[in-house]
Design a protein around this motif. Structure first.
Motif, PDB file in Angstrom:
ATOM      1  N   ALA A 131       0.852  -1.182   0.000  1.00  0.00           N
ATOM      2  CA  ALA A 131       0.000   0.000   0.000  1.00  0.00           C
ATOM      3  C   ALA A 131       0.891   1.236   0.000  1.00  0.00           C
ATOM      4  CB  ALA A 131      -0.906  -0.003   1.221  1.00  0.00           C
ATOM      5  N   GLN A 132       0.567   2.197  -0.854  1.00  0.00           N
ATOM      6  CA  GLN A 132       1.421   3.365  -1.051  1.00  0.00           C
ATOM      7  C   GLN A 132       0.622   4.650  -0.863  1.00  0.00           C
ATOM      8  OE1 GLN A 132       3.494   2.651  -4.923  1.00  0.00           O
ATOM      9  NE2 GLN A 132       2.889   0.531  -4.568  1.00  0.00           N
ATOM     10  N   PHE A 133       1.227   5.597  -0.166  1.00  0.00           N
ATOM     11  CA  PHE A 133       0.596   6.877   0.179  1.00  0.00           C
ATOM     12  C   PHE A 133       1.344   7.990  -0.549  1.00  0.00           C
ATOM     13  CE2 PHE A 133      -0.349   9.890   4.021  1.00  0.00           C
ATOM     14  CZ  PHE A 133      -1.411  10.453   3.343  1.00  0.00           C
ATOM     15  N   TYR A 134       0.615   8.785  -1.342  1.00  0.00           N
ATOM     16  CA  TYR A 134       1.235   9.811  -2.173  1.00  0.00           C
ATOM     17  C   TYR A 134       0.591  11.182  -1.954  1.00  0.00           C
ATOM     18  CZ  TYR A 134       3.356   6.154  -5.099  1.00  0.00           C
ATOM     19  OH  TYR A 134       4.092   5.083  -5.563  1.00  0.00           O
ATOM     20  N   ALA A 135       1.400  12.213  -2.081  1.00  0.00           N
ATOM     21  CA  ALA A 135       0.895  13.542  -2.409  1.00  0.00           C
ATOM     22  C   ALA A 135       0.950  13.641  -3.926  1.00  0.00           C
ATOM     23  CB  ALA A 135       1.754  14.624  -1.773  1.00  0.00           C
ATOM     24  N   ILE A 136      -0.136  14.111  -4.543  1.00  0.00           N
ATOM     25  CA  ILE A 136      -0.153  14.145  -6.007  1.00  0.00           C
ATOM     26  C   ILE A 136      -0.326  15.549  -6.578  1.00  0.00           C
ATOM     27  CG2 ILE A 136      -0.831  11.753  -6.303  1.00  0.00           C
ATOM     28  CD1 ILE A 136      -3.684  12.570  -6.606  1.00  0.00           C
ATOM     29  N   ALA A 137      -0.767  16.508  -5.749  1.00  0.00           N
ATOM     30  CA  ALA A 137      -0.905  17.880  -6.256  1.00  0.00           C
ATOM     31  C   ALA A 137      -0.913  18.855  -5.088  1.00  0.00           C
ATOM     32  CB  ALA A 137      -2.179  18.031  -7.076  1.00  0.00           C
ATOM     33  N   ARG A 138      -0.492  20.079  -5.378  1.00  0.00           N
ATOM     34  CA  ARG A 138      -0.554  21.178  -4.406  1.00  0.00           C
ATOM     35  C   ARG A 138      -1.174  22.382  -5.098  1.00  0.00           C
ATOM     36  NH1 ARG A 138       4.991  23.096  -1.795  1.00  0.00           N
ATOM     37  NH2 ARG A 138       5.316  23.920  -3.908  1.00  0.00           N
ATOM     38  N   ASP A 139      -2.281  22.843  -4.540  1.00  0.00           N
ATOM     39  CA  ASP A 139      -3.018  23.971  -5.129  1.00  0.00           C
ATOM     40  C   ASP A 139      -3.271  23.743  -6.618  1.00  0.00           C
ATOM     41  OD1 ASP A 139      -3.178  25.308  -2.706  1.00  0.00           O
ATOM     42  OD2 ASP A 139      -1.306  26.407  -3.033  1.00  0.00           O
ATOM     43  N   GLY A 140      -3.634  22.518  -6.956  1.00  0.00           N
ATOM     44  CA  GLY A 140      -4.015  22.178  -8.321  1.00  0.00           C
ATOM     45  C   GLY A 140      -2.880  21.878  -9.260  1.00  0.00           C
ATOM     46  N   GLU A 141      -1.628  22.085  -8.829  1.00  0.00           N
ATOM     47  CA  GLU A 141      -0.478  21.819  -9.681  1.00  0.00           C
ATOM     48  C   GLU A 141       0.088  20.434  -9.354  1.00  0.00           C
ATOM     49  OE1 GLU A 141       0.849  23.666 -12.158  1.00  0.00           O
ATOM     50  OE2 GLU A 141      -0.854  25.019 -11.904  1.00  0.00           O
ATOM     51  N   PRO A 142       0.423  19.635 -10.378  1.00  0.00           N
ATOM     52  CA  PRO A 142       0.978  18.302 -10.100  1.00  0.00           C
ATOM     53  C   PRO A 142       2.246  18.401  -9.254  1.00  0.00           C
ATOM     54  CG  PRO A 142       0.426  18.532 -12.424  1.00  0.00           C
ATOM     55  CD  PRO A 142       0.303  19.891 -11.824  1.00  0.00           C
ATOM     56  N   ARG A 143       2.302  17.589  -8.202  1.00  0.00           N
ATOM     57  CA  ARG A 143       3.489  17.556  -7.339  1.00  0.00           C
ATOM     58  C   ARG A 143       3.506  16.194  -6.648  1.00  0.00           C
ATOM     59  NH1 ARG A 143       5.796  19.133  -2.330  1.00  0.00           N
ATOM     60  NH2 ARG A 143       7.695  20.370  -2.596  1.00  0.00           N
ATOM     61  N   ALA A 144       4.063  15.217  -7.327  1.00  0.00           N
ATOM     62  CA  ALA A 144       4.011  13.833  -6.851  1.00  0.00           C
ATOM     63  C   ALA A 144       5.122  13.566  -5.838  1.00  0.00           C
ATOM     64  CB  ALA A 144       4.131  12.870  -8.025  1.00  0.00           C
ATOM     65  N   ARG A 145       4.755  12.943  -4.711  1.00  0.00           N
ATOM     66  CA  ARG A 145       5.714  12.568  -3.682  1.00  0.00           C
ATOM     67  C   ARG A 145       5.224  11.300  -2.982  1.00  0.00           C
ATOM     68  NH1 ARG A 145       7.829  16.118  -6.102  1.00  0.00           N
ATOM     69  NH2 ARG A 145       8.975  17.958  -5.339  1.00  0.00           N
TER      70      ARG A 145
END
Length: 694
Positions: free
Chosen positions: A611-625
């Motif tokens: 199972a993987q937990f990601y941030a995928i966007a910040r304020d609508g802009e793509p930002r994958a982490r």
């Protein structure tokens, strides 16, 4: 203690000597090294009167090496490649692998181990990527850190390497790696910071290359300001072999000169001592160098005595389990895998599958019991040609397939030509093509094609037999022009001394595949930051520069930022069972950023899910982490409750002006899923503006 040492004792501790120096005229043993010291990477004179042993330094990224076979008959457990260990996403297994290395080092009396390879995979042409863990700083830092912690739990110093951006082999001795400093902190240096926090390695090895104009081993910003200052690192920093250019490297943070005979001068043993006596070099700094070495030795509990004999059978089981968990099932159309039992004809083609499995070449190459059934010098331009070899560990997939499928008839072709391979494939019910890319230290690949016409072989076999399976044995993602015509693809990497057994078990269903990609497989070279190998073809010794303009957006982050759909995403991997993700809740608040969920095995056989937990966007802009991950193994119908917690640095930018991390207040899209592009649940949360730490 340090205050009671003589200068002879101090200078003895801050330089290592190679036992043998490899020259054009042959291998010459250095007379300064005691006769009882075996052939290893380096020897450091200890201080017997204070119980400080000689340091016996061994290469051991993937097993305890035996350079040039200098220790006759000395074999060791040959582990799968670092990228295969990264594919396990298994912290506990990484620690177990590290402990294995520590036990095998200590058995021989070796007490400093050059493991911990963890440079981020930035260029898919890099010949040494197989040693490294992944393209992601969290996964790299955790897996490498756990490996080092395991080694040091056995009383053997281990290290993290190569600090930093040692991400290309072409003319690496003259390479300047240029990166925006904040992006460096958010990527490669964050990986090292995480590894240091987990393991507190006794030592760290600086890289060959320059970073922003200054050689890594003499880069005060990197070594003093960041690693020893901001990270609070208390151990010592050693150079790589043939990577020191001045005694002043000691002023800029380097504590130990490795393999001193290889450099232009033995900078620490001679010029540095002269600088001390002339008042040009600080005695306080010399004392600091020595204290750092002594602190690590006593903290880890290093001795000069050999440890007990290891249980080789138990170690082989660990190597086998690492190979099993690292194999990634990329594609399985029509459920061609696992191979069903019964009477059928199976063509096995190429890859020396009748002999064993490939190993990456270079300083990590390990001699396992039984030797190498294939060991060919490939050669190449420059003095590192000796390292470049075509080597096979004696674990033959064909032999193990026959053992596990006794009712089937197996026929073999070495894949010398596409026509011959296709002719054999036509006679079979199923064709399995083993495809090998020989990669190693000192040499990058000119492109991502499989060498020696293997792409043409696979295309011909797939045309001759629609039930074709490709097993990749590579250290990098290959280009795969035949992908659409092949129903099943497996990435087995360099799988170590038990790799053939692990591959056969996975193909036949004895083992359920559970590996996940630690690196993105692009759909085409156009998606790469470096579509062409940087500086490839330049004359040996040519100064080179690589600008890492992608900054912290490495691998899957780059793909997400530019909306580039990969062939196979970071974190991807198929299974022979099915899983559901239930009751997913993602929150952000005073307790940090978390995801809770329940993973259920809804299929018919035991298997593992990551199972993987990601941030995928910040304020609508793509930002994958990648924020966190957890591997769970479940029986059919069994479930596991998982809590995934984000390291706040992965949500933040590094602010150079304040020297702190800054989570910019705003709307963050967070997701839980099976890869960097396949999400089971996502939500948008509000995160407050916050600054913290360094």
């Amino acid at each position: 203690m340090e205050q009671q040492l003589t200068d002879d004792e101090r200078f003895g501790l801050i330089s290592s000597l190679m036992v043998k120096v490899f020259t054009a005229d042959g291998d010459i043993r250095d007379e300064r090294v005691p006769e009882h010291v075996p052939q290893i990477a380096g020897w450091v004179r200890g201080v017997p009167r204070f119980g400080v042993p000689d340091l016996l330094i061994t290469d051991a990224a993937l097993g305890i090496t035996n350079p040039g076979g200098g220790r006759e008959g000395d074999t060791a457990t040959a582990l799968p490649a670092g990228i295969a260990l990264g594919a396990t996403f298994n912290r506990a297994l990484a620690r177990e692998v590290g402990a294995l290395l520590g036990r095998e080092a200590r058995e021989r009396g070796f007490n400093v181990l050059c493991g911990g390879s963890m440079n981020l995979i930035r260029d898919l042409h890099n010949g040494r990527n197989f040693e490294y863990v992944s393209e992601d700083p969290l996964l790299s830092g955790e897996i490498a850190g756990e490996t080092v912690a395991g080694t040091q739990s056995e009383g053997v110093v281990s290290l993290l390497k190569h600090l930093s951006l040692n991400a290309s082999e072409t003319n690496k001795f003259w390479l300047d790696a240029v990166i925006e400093p904040a992006a460096h902190r958010e990527s490669d240096l964050l990986a090292f910071q995480i590894g240091i926090e987990i393991a507190e390695p006794g030592t760290i090895m600086a890289g060959y290359n320059k970073v922003n104009g200054e050689y890594s081993g003499g880069n005060a910003t990197l070594l003093d300001d960041i690693v020893k200052g901001a990270f609070g690192y208390r151990g010592w920093i050693m150079s790589d072999w043939r990577a020191v250019y001045s005694w002043r490297f000691a002023e800029y943070g380097l504590d130990q000169h490795s393999g001193a005979q290889l450099d232009e001068e033995e900078w620490f043993a001679g010029p540095l001592r002269a600088a001390l006596e002339a008042g040009e070099f600080s005695r306080a700094r010399l004392s600091d160098m020595v204290r750092r070495i002594l602190r690590s030795l006593f903290d880890v509990g290093v001795t000069g005595e050999p440890g007990p004999a290891v249980d080789r059978a138990a170690h082989a089981r660990i190597a086998l389990e690492a190979a099993r968990q690292g194999i990634v099932l990329l594609k399985n159309e029509g459920d061609l895998l696992p191979l069903s039992p019964g009477e059928k004809t199976i063509a096995v083609i190429g890859g020396h599958a009748h002999l064993g499995v490939p190993a990456g070449s270079g300083s990590s190459l390990t001699l396992a019991e039984g030797g190498w059934p294939l060991n060919t010098a490939l050669g190449g331009d420059g003095p590192l040609w000796r390292l470049r070899r075509e080597v096979v560990h004696p674990s033959a997939p064909l032999e193990h397939l026959r053992r596990l499928h006794p009712d089937a008839t197996f026929i073999y072709d070495p894949a010398l030509t596409p026509a011959a391979a296709a002719a054999l494939a036509k006679r079979a019910d199923i064709a399995i093509v083993f495809a090998v890319a020989w990669e190693g230290e000192g040499f990058d690949s000119a492109d991502r094609s499989l060498p020696r016409g293997q792409d043409e072989v696979i295309a011909a076999v797939a045309e001759a037999n629609p039930s074709t399976i490709v097993v990749l044995e590579t250290g990098n993602p290959p280009s795969m022009p035949w992908l659409d015509s092949v129903p099943a693809v497996v990435e087995a990497w360099y799988s170590g001394q038990n790799g053939g057994e692990a591959i056969a078990e996975m193909l036949t269903g004895v083992v359920n595949p559970s590996g996940r990609l630690p690196v993105t497989f692009p759909a085409s070279d156009d998606q790469l930051v470096f579509p062409v190998t940087p500086n490839y073809g330049e004359t040996w010794g040519t100064a080179a520069t690589i600008e890492y303009a992608e900054g912290s957006d490495v691998g899957y982050r780059h793909h997400a930022k530019h909306a580039l759909p990969p062939a196979f995403a970071f974190g991807h991997g198929l299974s022979y069972t099915e899983f559901s993700y239930d009751d997913v809740v993602i929150t952000a608040g005073d307790g940090g950023v978390q995801a809770t969920l329940t993973v259920v095995n809804t299929g018919g056989r035991r298997g593992a899910e990551v199972a993987q937990f990601y941030a995928i966007a910040r304020d609508g802009e793509p930002r994958a982490r990648l924020l966190d991950y957890e591997r769970v193994e479940l029986d059919p119908g069994e479930s596991a409750s998982i809590v995934l917690t984000a390291d706040p640095r992965l949500l933040a930018d590094f602010d150079l002006e304040s020297g702190s991390w800054h989570i910019r207040g705003g709307e963050y899209e967070l997701a839980v899923g099976r890869s960097a592009v396949r999400f089971e649940a996502s939500t948008t949360v509000k995160i407050e503006d916050v600054r913290f730490g360094d």
